[in-house]
Design a protein around this motif. Sequence first.
Motif, PDB file in Angstrom:
ATOM      1  N   ILE A 158       0.853  -1.202   0.000  1.00 49.42           N
ATOM      2  CA  ILE A 158       0.000   0.000   0.000  1.00 49.42           C
ATOM      3  C   ILE A 158       0.879   1.239   0.000  1.00 49.42           C
ATOM      4  O   ILE A 158       0.679   2.160  -0.795  1.00 49.42           O
ATOM      5  CB  ILE A 158      -0.963   0.003   1.207  1.00 49.42           C
ATOM      6  N   ALA A 159       1.872   1.262   0.884  1.00 51.47           N
ATOM      7  CA  ALA A 159       2.772   2.418   0.974  1.00 51.47           C
ATOM      8  C   ALA A 159       3.523   2.628  -0.336  1.00 51.47           C
ATOM      9  O   ALA A 159       3.629   3.763  -0.818  1.00 51.47           O
ATOM     10  CB  ALA A 159       3.752   2.229   2.130  1.00 51.47           C
TER      11      ALA A 159
ATOM     12  N   TYR B  99       2.639   1.701  -3.352  1.00 55.72           N
ATOM     13  CA  TYR B  99       1.691   2.173  -4.355  1.00 55.72           C
ATOM     14  C   TYR B  99       1.412   3.670  -4.180  1.00 55.72           C
ATOM     15  O   TYR B  99       1.430   4.432  -5.146  1.00 55.72           O
ATOM     16  CB  TYR B  99       0.380   1.379  -4.275  1.00 55.72           C
ATOM     17  N   LEU B 100       1.162   4.085  -2.950  1.00 54.06           N
ATOM     18  CA  LEU B 100       0.863   5.499  -2.687  1.00 54.06           C
ATOM     19  C   LEU B 100       2.048   6.386  -3.049  1.00 54.06           C
ATOM     20  O   LEU B 100       1.877   7.443  -3.665  1.00 54.06           O
ATOM     21  CB  LEU B 100       0.467   5.695  -1.230  1.00 54.06           C
ATOM     22  N   LYS B 101       3.249   5.966  -2.684  1.00 55.47           N
ATOM     23  CA  LYS B 101       4.446   6.734  -3.041  1.00 55.47           C
ATOM     24  C   LYS B 101       4.581   6.840  -4.550  1.00 55.47           C
ATOM     25  O   LYS B 101       4.919   7.901  -5.084  1.00 55.47           O
ATOM     26  CB  LYS B 101       5.700   6.090  -2.456  1.00 55.47           C
ATOM     27  N   GLY B 102       4.294   5.739  -5.253  1.00 58.71           N
ATOM     28  CA  GLY B 102       4.355   5.735  -6.710  1.00 58.71           C
ATOM     29  C   GLY B 102       3.354   6.686  -7.345  1.00 58.71           C
ATOM     30  O   GLY B 102       3.552   7.137  -8.474  1.00 58.71           O
TER      31      GLY B 102
ATOM     32  N   GLY C   8       2.769   9.547  -6.035  1.00 54.79           N
ATOM     33  CA  GLY C   8       3.189  10.884  -5.626  1.00 54.79           C
ATOM     34  C   GLY C   8       2.714  11.316  -4.256  1.00 54.79           C
ATOM     35  O   GLY C   8       2.864  12.480  -3.887  1.00 54.79           O
ATOM     36  N   MET C   9       2.146  10.399  -3.495  1.00 57.86           N
ATOM     37  CA  MET C   9       1.692  10.740  -2.150  1.00 57.86           C
ATOM     38  C   MET C   9       2.896  10.847  -1.219  1.00 57.86           C
ATOM     39  O   MET C   9       3.797  10.017  -1.278  1.00 57.86           O
ATOM     40  CB  MET C   9       0.754   9.676  -1.583  1.00 57.86           C
ATOM     41  N   GLU C  10       2.873  11.854  -0.374  1.00 57.41           N
ATOM     42  CA  GLU C  10       3.913  11.986   0.645  1.00 57.41           C
ATOM     43  C   GLU C  10       3.434  11.294   1.909  1.00 57.41           C
ATOM     44  O   GLU C  10       2.419  11.684   2.495  1.00 57.41           O
ATOM     45  CB  GLU C  10       4.199  13.456   0.931  1.00 57.41           C
ATOM     46  N   LEU C  11       4.147  10.253   2.310  1.00 58.76           N
ATOM     47  CA  LEU C  11       3.781   9.511   3.507  1.00 58.76           C
ATOM     48  C   LEU C  11       4.538  10.076   4.694  1.00 58.76           C
ATOM     49  O   LEU C  11       5.729  10.339   4.616  1.00 58.76           O
ATOM     50  CB  LEU C  11       4.105   8.025   3.339  1.00 58.76           C
ATOM     51  N   GLU C  12       3.819  10.244   5.794  1.00 55.23           N
ATOM     52  CA  GLU C  12       4.412  10.767   7.021  1.00 55.23           C
ATOM     53  C   GLU C  12       4.350   9.687   8.092  1.00 55.23           C
ATOM     54  O   GLU C  12       3.284   9.431   8.647  1.00 55.23           O
ATOM     55  CB  GLU C  12       3.659  12.011   7.480  1.00 55.23           C
TER      56      GLU C  12
ATOM     57  N   LEU D 269       4.099   3.033  11.288  1.00 48.87           N
ATOM     58  CA  LEU D 269       5.509   3.309  10.992  1.00 48.87           C
ATOM     59  C   LEU D 269       5.732   3.705   9.530  1.00 48.87           C
ATOM     60  O   LEU D 269       6.762   4.304   9.204  1.00 48.87           O
ATOM     61  CB  LEU D 269       6.372   2.109  11.361  1.00 48.87           C
ATOM     62  N   LEU D 270       4.775   3.422   8.673  1.00 47.72           N
ATOM     63  CA  LEU D 270       4.882   3.811   7.266  1.00 47.72           C
ATOM     64  C   LEU D 270       4.144   5.105   6.947  1.00 47.72           C
ATOM     65  O   LEU D 270       4.598   5.901   6.131  1.00 47.72           O
ATOM     66  CB  LEU D 270       4.339   2.692   6.367  1.00 47.72           C
TER      67      LEU D 270
END
Length: 151
Positions: free
Chosen positions: A13-14, A16-19, A21-25, A52-53
Amino acid sequence: MNSILQINDVYDIASYLKGKGMELEPCTADEVISLEDHFKLTLPQVYKDFLLLMGRGAGSYMRGTNVFYKDIFLLSSYAEETIRESNLKPLPSDAFVFWMHQGYIYAYFVMGSDNPPVTVFYESGEIIEFNTLFEFLKSELHLDGFVNIVG
């Protein structure tokens, strides 16, 4: 040709979201420990991985939903208030409310496994069950309009 997206764990999931363009905090390990200390429990591994992701934010994934670190400490009391006001069945004593949407839909899991089942309940009394926490988190990709998921 459409490619089939395989989402097998929280790390997928993380990724995919990064791909997209989502910025994960992420939460820090100390923040996860502070949650466990505050609630006097050991959180399931899938939930720790989520925290943690992307436990402080994940772009538009679950935006507008109270699921991130700053909100977690109050979700149980909000859920209990809704349960009282709506005359719903009380939560199990070992329920951990981790998700709330607009003050009338809540999700919780019960301690005891690294990937526990999730119960979603509405103030109307409607209940939706997910076999695992991961399946719930994966379903949020679909509900947030990111993808149609296979598998």
